[in-house]
Design a protein around this motif. Structure first.
Motif, PDB file in Angstrom:
ATOM      1  N   ARG A   1      79.333  42.391  26.143  1.00 18.62           N
ATOM      2  CA  ARG A   1      78.277  41.046  26.279  1.00 18.62           C
ATOM      3  C   ARG A   1      78.450  40.706  27.598  1.00 18.62           C
ATOM      4  O   ARG A   1      78.984  40.474  28.399  1.00 18.62           O
ATOM      5  CB  ARG A   1      79.157  39.976  25.411  1.00 18.62           C
ATOM      6  CG  ARG A   1      77.460  39.463  24.416  1.00 18.62           C
ATOM      7  CD  ARG A   1      78.620  38.544  23.635  1.00 18.62           C
ATOM      8  NE  ARG A   1      79.440  39.415  21.762  1.00 18.62           N
ATOM      9  CZ  ARG A   1      80.355  38.927  21.440  1.00 18.62           C
ATOM     10  NH1 ARG A   1      80.379  37.861  22.128  1.00 18.62           N
ATOM     11  NH2 ARG A   1      81.254  39.568  20.566  1.00 18.62           N
ATOM     12  N   ASN A   2      76.550  40.303  27.326  1.00 19.39           N
ATOM     13  CA  ASN A   2      76.416  39.725  29.010  1.00 19.39           C
ATOM     14  C   ASN A   2      76.765  40.492  29.571  1.00 19.39           C
ATOM     15  O   ASN A   2      77.440  40.281  31.290  1.00 19.39           O
ATOM     16  CB  ASN A   2      76.618  38.243  29.051  1.00 19.39           C
ATOM     17  CG  ASN A   2      76.313  37.549  27.677  1.00 19.39           C
ATOM     18  OD1 ASN A   2      75.297  37.338  27.570  1.00 19.39           O
ATOM     19  ND2 ASN A   2      77.394  36.820  27.652  1.00 19.39           N
ATOM     20  N   ARG A   3      76.599  42.261  30.253  1.00 22.00           N
ATOM     21  CA  ARG A   3      77.030  42.598  30.974  1.00 22.00           C
ATOM     22  C   ARG A   3      75.588  43.721  31.296  1.00 22.00           C
ATOM     23  O   ARG A   3      75.985  44.917  31.797  1.00 22.00           O
ATOM     24  CB  ARG A   3      78.523  43.538  30.813  1.00 22.00           C
ATOM     25  CG  ARG A   3      79.467  42.644  30.905  1.00 22.00           C
ATOM     26  CD  ARG A   3      80.917  43.727  31.267  1.00 22.00           C
ATOM     27  NE  ARG A   3      81.745  42.320  30.500  1.00 22.00           N
ATOM     28  CZ  ARG A   3      83.115  42.191  31.823  1.00 22.00           C
ATOM     29  NH1 ARG A   3      83.772  43.844  31.860  1.00 22.00           N
ATOM     30  NH2 ARG A   3      84.344  41.573  31.233  1.00 22.00           N
ATOM     31  N   ASP A   4      74.899  43.350  31.324  1.00 22.37           N
ATOM     32  CA  ASP A   4      73.649  44.293  31.121  1.00 22.37           C
ATOM     33  C   ASP A   4      73.359  45.550  30.327  1.00 22.37           C
ATOM     34  O   ASP A   4      72.941  46.602  30.684  1.00 22.37           O
ATOM     35  CB  ASP A   4      73.285  44.480  32.860  1.00 22.37           C
ATOM     36  CG  ASP A   4      72.371  43.364  33.752  1.00 22.37           C
ATOM     37  OD1 ASP A   4      72.090  42.728  33.145  1.00 22.37           O
ATOM     38  OD2 ASP A   4      72.748  43.591  35.080  1.00 22.37           O
TER      39      ASP A   4
END
Ligand SMILES: Cc1cc2nc3c(=O)[nH]c(=O)nc-3n(C[C@H](O)[C@H](O)[C@H](O)COP(=O)(O)OP(=O)(O)OC[C@H]3O[C@@H](n4cnc5c(N)ncnc54)[C@H](O)[C@@H]3O)c2cc1C
Ligand SMILES: Cc1cc2nc3c(=O)[nH]c(=O)nc-3n(C[C@H](O)[C@H](O)[C@H](O)COP(=O)(O)OP(=O)(O)OC[C@H]3O[C@@H](n4cnc5c(N)ncnc54)[C@H](O)[C@@H]3O)c2cc1C
Lengths: 547, 547
Positions: free
Chosen positions: B541-544
């Motif tokens: 999550r939230n790592r592109d």
């Protein structure tokens, strides 16, 4: 006997001191207004169906003080519900939502754990938010009853265009009944299957509000017409659960089928049960029999006439069959053992086609008689079934509760295939347990689409401790005996939830482990309706809460 | 062009070194047999529908090496699936299950993250475990195709008694299609609504096996006849999700309705769309129109004749409308803009009643013509619809993929109310984006019960990089434009899942936060199908990863 003093005092939730609890309540009054939070510190009233209590089970199987609320709170908005959930998380106080709390036979309005604070959603959140005459859908708040929805549709002049579906009693909540996966008797009778869209306040400390299905798309316009949305379809986990407080629900409405006609067949012999069910199955699956019809035992038909049992007989134990049959002889329908109540829908020529098939099939049963509705007086039970099968709310069904003084009842509701052999096994099992308990047996087989719900209602005198114990034993025996044969309950009373959940134990209780995982993830503080459907939050688990 | 070399080499999952990955694979081979674990280290073949690859999206919108597996594993049993899940947890290797992997238009067999190990369930787990002729139900493993189920019913001599429901292409998996909430064209067309019971291997390190509904009751006998069971109804969260690997599914079967008859109406004017939809809505909700029928645009009808577009026209950009109409004139149906394909069910006299109403209503549309089926040759597309609407698997629909050389396609599938205004808005929106992209527009409105799925299939040459970019832009524009108007997709391609999930963002993405909570609880190591339907495990999550 209608008033129950609180011998055990204010029912404070376990693990919290009285002063701490009272100061938490004061805080809640501060947020919502003092008049919206009512302490349950006086005696409680059992009331009756239309004026039912929201504090406890008005038909207690155990002590009335067992499943009882410490207080009742009346939210007026979704924001109020969020406030209550946040408050419960802060103080670790159990909360228990009801929509109307008329879940009689399954625990009424009671919380599962003594001292939970009941959220009575229905009192103030009772708006019909939408009735869409093009899509045949509606959107309701928890407090909307079947009566209210029906009336509003008539008021708007849409009564000729669309029907609602109603369970046997119309005073329940459309939303609450559906969440408990209740059943009605038009072709839209599987309420869960015909709902579309939920709004839910989640039980975590943030009390986030979720809309399921298309409701998750802002400005959506298919929330009530397409149930699924995109991604995991999560509605199901909010039914029969303690994973969220539902604040809105979409429901589809049935188009007027262009005519309908109820019919009734009676069968003299008890042992025709198997044959009847084997006739019903293919007709039902093929939709020749179109509604969730009921095959009722004659004793229930006698009881629903509303007279106390003492009118017919005043002996102890089970009323002899001969007495039932003797009294039935003097009723408009005459004597029988099983009665099938059904309804055919559509224009006359289509109904005729179906009714001819039905008549031919039922007449194969020895002694079968079709009852001509025109011979039945207006107050005959048949007409109640006719109203219900055409979407008109009714209350006649309550009448059999009068069978006993201080009449209470509790249901045993197992699911089985629509098969003669299964019907016979369940019937035998119920007969055996009822005989042992000395309790009158009044079952109805409600035929779904591919299964039947057997609904056995035990009517008992709630002031008679001995009878309550016998009723409980009878129920617990039936649950265990049924599970051994592979039958499980579709719904149950608060007192029996742990036992019933325990029968769904395939693969080392994989389902309960899974439910527990979801519970812990969504309700980390374990505040929402602990124990409902056998699901206990971590804080309660394995600490002897199970009954 | 049918073979794609692996320019980027063996697609190893991100965050793991090649030697570590290879030794993990060796360990899996040890457990399951070397022949059941195949490394994807050579060039890949795009194949075609019947011999589709299980390694990647054979109709790539992005590079074929984007959505591609590092290896494919073939479990032969539920225990094998558990072994694979445990292995993935141990090594933190992403796994991605397919049943058959013919999810063309939505990503085929590809995993969402490059380098995931594909679990090809269908190859070895392909048994029909039960067909119950009394209850009209079946129980299938992932590898059972619509063709296989249909054939087995015929083989057992039950073909006259019961039907299956099929989507447009019969080579898919009954279980896989249903999990993706696919749609077919008999009255049992909402596959999710008519399934009953799942068996699921959960993605946690223990890889527990769960049975939903009545399957949780040992010795149960209503697993396939009653979907709900007791307590939270959890099936829904395993559809369009990455919360479990489904190893068995129950499905209900449709009783032979006692006759059927397909019909076709064509309408000359493009701007009759709104009127047609407003006619369809009430008829559909009242079940006068009984199946998920299709209102097709003439260009799709031309394309489904199977000829490449160059046969009709060889210009750049969109094919002019006049060309379409000119060529239609020479077909058996003649010229038109919209065609409605429907089917009526039941005995002849009941069909007659419904068909008369339908005829009266459709004839209100200027220039409407009923096509007499007896005038249509056996290879006319109408007969494919007729087969599908009566539960016979078919493949004719594939033909429009030939419209382009190296024909690939990808679908835009928004949901809307069945209303003229909504149909017009969606049609205008699609027209605008297709015009800008210079892509032929071939939509079909598939009418559910209270909503319609618009299915726009973009056919593109997958070797033409420019066209792929234009197709992607066209799709992304339509998704955003539709969301602004309140329409959301019911299903989407891997490449578009993040975008589509992002449109379901009501109340600060409450739904995705909820899905994330469930994902983290059930799949703490984040190994199962990361990114499917926009749901990313915590580790990602939230790592592109979002596209
Ligand atoms: C004579 C008789 C006949 C009956 N016949 C039928 C019948 O035909 N069909 C049938 O289905 N039932 C029947 N019942 C059972 C019962 O009366 C109805 O199901 C009734 O509608 C349930 O009560 P309610 O609608 O007030 O729901 P509630 O009591 O408000 O809700 C039921 C339960 O759902 C949960 N719940 C409710 N609202 C929410 C919410 N907003 N968020 C989260 N959880 C919530 C709570 O746990 C609550 O206890 C019958 C009962 C009797 C006495
Ligand atoms: C010309 C054409 C027409 C089409 N018409 C239709 C139509 O009418 N209706 C329709 O619905 N679709 C249609 N499709 C789309 C698609 O072909 C079908 O839906 C097809 O059945 C899906 O592929 P499958 O059955 O092989 O499922 P799979 O590809 O095996 O499964 C679909 C997805 O579900 C998940 N999944 C599958 N099995 C499991 C499992 N056991 N556990 C967990 N997750 C799993 C995976 O994410 C997988 O990608 C059409 C496609 C084309 C090309």
């Amino acid at each position: 006997s209608d008033t129950v003093p609180l011998r055990r005092g204010l029912p404070i939730p376990q693990g919290i001191s009285k002063p701490t609890f009272l100061s938490a309540v004061a805080e809640l009054k501060e947020s919502l207004g003092a008049e919206q939070v009512i302490l349950n510190d006086k005696e409680v009233q059992n009331g009756w169906y239309m004026e039912h209590p929201n504090t406890h089970d008005m038909m207690p199987l155990l002590s009335a003080e067992e499943f009882i609320a410490s207080a009742v709170v009346y939210p007026g908005s979704v924001a109020d519900v969020q406030t209550i959930v946040q408050w419960a998380n802060k103080h670790l106080i159990p909360i228990s939502p009801i929509s109307l709390g008329r879940n009689l036979g399954y625990g009424g309005s009671a919380p599962r754990v003594r001292g939970a604070v009941t959220i009575d959603l229905g009192k103030r959140m009772n708006r019909i938010l939408d009735i869409n005459p093009d899509d045949y859908t509606c959107l309701v708040e928890p407090g909307v009853t079947f009566y209210a929805l029906h009336e509003e549709i008539q008021r708007r002049g849409l009564g000729d265009k669309m029907w609602i579906d109603v369970p046997d009693l119309g005073g329940g909540s459309v939303l609450g009944n559906t969440l408990d996966r209740g059943v009605g008797y038009t072709p839209y009778g599987d309420h869960w299957a015909v709902h579309s869209g939920l709004e839910v306040v989640l039980p975590g400390p943030e009390a986030r509000v979720l809309r399921t299905g298309m409701g998750a798309l802002p400005g959506e316009n298919t929330w009530q017409s397409f149930p699924y949305g995109f991604g995991p379809f999560s509605d199901g986990i909010f039914s029969q659960s303690n994973f969220g407080v539902v604040t809105k629900m979409g429901m589809t409405l049935m188009p007027n089928p262009g005519g309908y006609e109820s019919f009734m067949y009676v069968f003299p012999n008890e042992d025709s049960l198997a044959q009847i069910m084997d006739i019903v199955r293919p007709l039902r699956i093929q939709n020749i029999l179109e509604n969730v019809a009921q095959l009722r035992h004659c004793l229930q038909t006698l009881a629903v006439r509303g007279q106390p049992r003492t009118k017919y007989w005043d002996g102890e134990g089970q009323m002899p069959e001969s007495v039932v049959h003797e009294h039935l002889k003097n009723t408009p329908v005459g004597d029988f053992t099983w009665a099938y109540y059904g309804t055919s829908y559509g224009p006359e020529f289509v109904r005729k086609h179906k009714l001819e098939i039905i008549d031919r099939e039922f007449k194969r049963v020895p002694g079968a008689r079709r009852i001509d509705p025109s011979t039945l007086p207006a107050d005959e039970y048949f007409w109640s079934r006719d109203r219900i099968a055409s979407g008109t709310p009714d209350l006649v069904e309550l009448a059999w509760v009068n069978w006993m003084p201080n009449g209470s009842h509790i249901a045993f509701s197992p699911i089985a295939p629509i098969r003669g052999t299964d019907a016979t096994k369940l019937w035998d099992l119920a007969k055996k347990s009822h005989k042992e308990a000395g309790i009158d047996l009044m079952p109805a087989f409600c035929v779904g689409l591919r299964e039947m719900h057997l609904i056995v209602e035990i009517v008992f005198d709630n002031t008679d401790e001995g009878m309550r114990r016998r009723a409980e034993k009878c129920l617990r025996d039936m649950i265990d005996d049924a599970a051994k044969l592979g039958y499980g309950e579709y719904r149950t009373h608060l007192a029996l939830m742990d036992q019933v959940a325990g029968t769904y134990n395939w693969n080392d209780n994989a389902l309960m482990k899974f439910n527990n995982d979801l519970k812990d993830a969504l309700d980390p503080n374990g505040i929402l309706a602990p124990g409902r459907c056998g699901i206990w939050p971590k804080r309660y688990r394995n600490r002897d809460w199970e009954l």
